[in-house]
Design a protein around this motif. Structure first.
Motif, PDB file in Angstrom:
ATOM      1  N   ASN A  44       1.091  -1.258  -0.539  1.00  0.00           N
ATOM      2  CA  ASN A  44      -0.390   0.080   0.188  1.00  0.00           C
ATOM      3  C   ASN A  44       0.523   1.722   0.328  1.00  0.00           C
ATOM      4  O   ASN A  44       0.440   2.053  -1.283  1.00  0.00           O
ATOM      5  N   THR A  45       1.428   1.520   0.264  1.00  0.00           N
ATOM      6  CA  THR A  45       2.818   2.496   0.533  1.00  0.00           C
ATOM      7  C   THR A  45       3.208   2.445  -0.049  1.00  0.00           C
ATOM      8  O   THR A  45       3.323   3.443  -1.570  1.00  0.00           O
ATOM      9  N   SER A  91       2.587   2.296  -2.938  1.00  0.00           N
ATOM     10  CA  SER A  91       1.661   2.098  -4.334  1.00  0.00           C
ATOM     11  C   SER A  91       0.834   3.394  -3.740  1.00  0.00           C
ATOM     12  O   SER A  91       0.484   4.607  -5.397  1.00  0.00           O
ATOM     13  N   THR A  92       1.082   4.180  -2.875  1.00  0.00           N
ATOM     14  CA  THR A  92       0.734   5.680  -2.349  1.00  0.00           C
ATOM     15  C   THR A  92       2.022   6.127  -3.200  1.00  0.00           C
ATOM     16  O   THR A  92       1.752   7.621  -3.658  1.00  0.00           O
ATOM     17  N   GLN A  93       3.354   5.918  -3.008  1.00  0.00           N
ATOM     18  CA  GLN A  93       3.850   6.558  -3.252  1.00  0.00           C
ATOM     19  C   GLN A  93       3.999   6.662  -4.713  1.00  0.00           C
ATOM     20  O   GLN A  93       4.354   7.634  -5.289  1.00  0.00           O
ATOM     21  N   VAL A  94       3.906   5.862  -5.889  1.00  0.00           N
ATOM     22  CA  VAL A  94       3.721   5.418  -7.042  1.00  0.00           C
ATOM     23  C   VAL A  94       2.436   6.392  -7.439  1.00  0.00           C
ATOM     24  O   VAL A  94       3.053   7.737  -8.522  1.00  0.00           O
ATOM     25  N   GLU A  95       1.321   6.619  -6.780  1.00  0.00           N
ATOM     26  CA  GLU A  95       0.071   7.372  -7.133  1.00  0.00           C
ATOM     27  C   GLU A  95       0.853   9.300  -6.678  1.00  0.00           C
ATOM     28  O   GLU A  95       0.613   9.637  -7.933  1.00  0.00           O
ATOM     29  N   ALA A  96       1.386   8.952  -5.852  1.00  0.00           N
ATOM     30  CA  ALA A  96       1.566  10.573  -5.596  1.00  0.00           C
ATOM     31  C   ALA A  96       3.058  11.107  -6.285  1.00  0.00           C
ATOM     32  O   ALA A  96       2.976  12.446  -7.101  1.00  0.00           O
ATOM     33  N   LYS A  97       4.114  10.341  -6.527  1.00  0.00           N
ATOM     34  CA  LYS A  97       4.470  10.747  -8.072  1.00  0.00           C
ATOM     35  C   LYS A  97       4.319  11.170  -9.476  1.00  0.00           C
ATOM     36  O   LYS A  97       4.202  12.170 -10.360  1.00  0.00           O
ATOM     37  N   ILE A  98       3.098  10.191  -9.341  1.00  0.00           N
ATOM     38  CA  ILE A  98       2.260  10.263 -11.080  1.00  0.00           C
ATOM     39  C   ILE A  98       1.656  11.452 -11.025  1.00  0.00           C
ATOM     40  O   ILE A  98       1.602  12.448 -11.443  1.00  0.00           O
ATOM     41  N   LEU A  99       1.063  11.827  -9.777  1.00  0.00           N
ATOM     42  CA  LEU A  99       0.165  13.308  -9.503  1.00  0.00           C
ATOM     43  C   LEU A  99       1.054  14.265  -9.114  1.00  0.00           C
ATOM     44  O   LEU A  99       0.347  15.455 -10.074  1.00  0.00           O
ATOM     45  N   ASN A 102       2.221  15.371 -13.543  1.00  0.00           N
ATOM     46  CA  ASN A 102       0.726  15.647 -14.222  1.00  0.00           C
ATOM     47  C   ASN A 102       0.943  16.715 -13.605  1.00  0.00           C
ATOM     48  O   ASN A 102       0.726  17.579 -14.942  1.00  0.00           O
TER      49      ASN A 102
END
Lengths: 56, 221
Positions: B4-5, B7-15, B18
């Motif tokens: 989960n951590t 995945s959250t880090q990856v999501e934050a990087k993508i955001l 963008n």
């Protein structure tokens, strides 16, 4: 005008040189297929510019 | 839990990526409009050719000595508008010269359209394929220094064919820079939208001026 241009370009070379040196050192190595991915679009740009030059 | 951590880090990087891309293109669009306004003003005021040199010098001073200190604050945006406004103002005498040619408006419009097509095509290519062009940094930097040195020599030699070869090389180099700078936003290396905007603006500016030179030559005027 010539002297002014020369001073400007000379200054730009002096300012850019350390940055360029750093970029040369820090650039990662190209992997297989990287150069093809760069050369194909650049070749297309060259063809496009030639087309524009013929159209004008 | 660890998954989960990550995945959250990856999501934050993508955001974050963008957001960087969105902010950069928004600021780039605004600065391009602003420099178009100052260029138009410069054409109407019939500013002398020396304006080009003075504006370029002023923009370089802002870029090298003021922008690095302000890039992380809101005043950095004002500096970006200062740089692009000056460069637009400097374009005026050059545009006036081309517009005075028999098919001048056609040359300027074609250079403008051509620059737009190259910018959108290469940015689209780098963004959609998500290829990493960061390896080109050293090559492009060296190429740009060589071109500057060649331009310096040609100021005194004044060989038209050499000048044309320089413009053609600049078009190729700037195309490479467009791929490189876009890739830096996507893959890391550039996380400041103010600096990213100035980099892209300078690339577009050089591309336009070189294309203008090549098309002016091709028109036989």
């Amino acid at each position: 005008m010539k002297i002014g241009s020369a001073i400007l370009i000379g200054g730009m070379i002096l300012l850019l040189f350390p940055n360029a040196k750093r970029m040369m050192k820090e650039s990662p190595e190209a992997e297989k297929g990287d150069w093809e991915g760069f050369l194909v679009p650049i070749a297309l740009v060259a063809a496009f510019v030639l087309l524009l030059m013929n159209l004008i | 839990m660890q998954g989960n951590t990550v995945s959250t880090q990856v999501e934050a990087k993508i955001l974050a990526t963008n957001k960087l891309i969105r902010n950069t293109y928004m600021l780039l669009a605004m600065t391009l409009v602003f420099s178009a306004v100052t260029a138009t003003l410069s054409v109407f005021l019939r500013l002398p050719p020396m304006t080009y040199l003075l504006s370029l010098g002023g923009a370089i001073v802002l870029m090298w000595f003021v922008l690095p200190r302000t890039a992380n604050s809101t005043s950095g945006i004002g500096v970006v508008f200062g740089i692009t406004g000056l460069l637009g103002l400097g374009l005026g005498p050059l545009l006036s010269m081309y517009l005075s040619l028999p098919n001048g408006p056609q040359i300027v419009a074609t250079a403008l359209g051509g620059t737009g097509v190259i910018f959108f095509a290469l940015s689209g290519y780098a963004l959609t394929t998500r290829r990493n062009f960061n390896f080109m940094g050293g090559f492009l930097a060296t190429g740009f220094l060589v071109v500057l040195a060649a331009s310096l020599v040609n100021i005194f030699l004044g060989i038209p064919a050499f000048s044309l070869a320089i413009s053609a090389t600049v078009v190729m180099l700037m195309s490479g820079f467009l791929l490189y700078e876009t890739s830096q936003m996507v893959h890391g290396g550039q996380d400041n939208y103010v600096l990213a905007t100035v980099g892209l603006y300078m690339t577009i500016f050089n591309l336009f001026v070189s294309l203008l030179h090549l098309l002016g030559f091709a028109s036989n005027d």
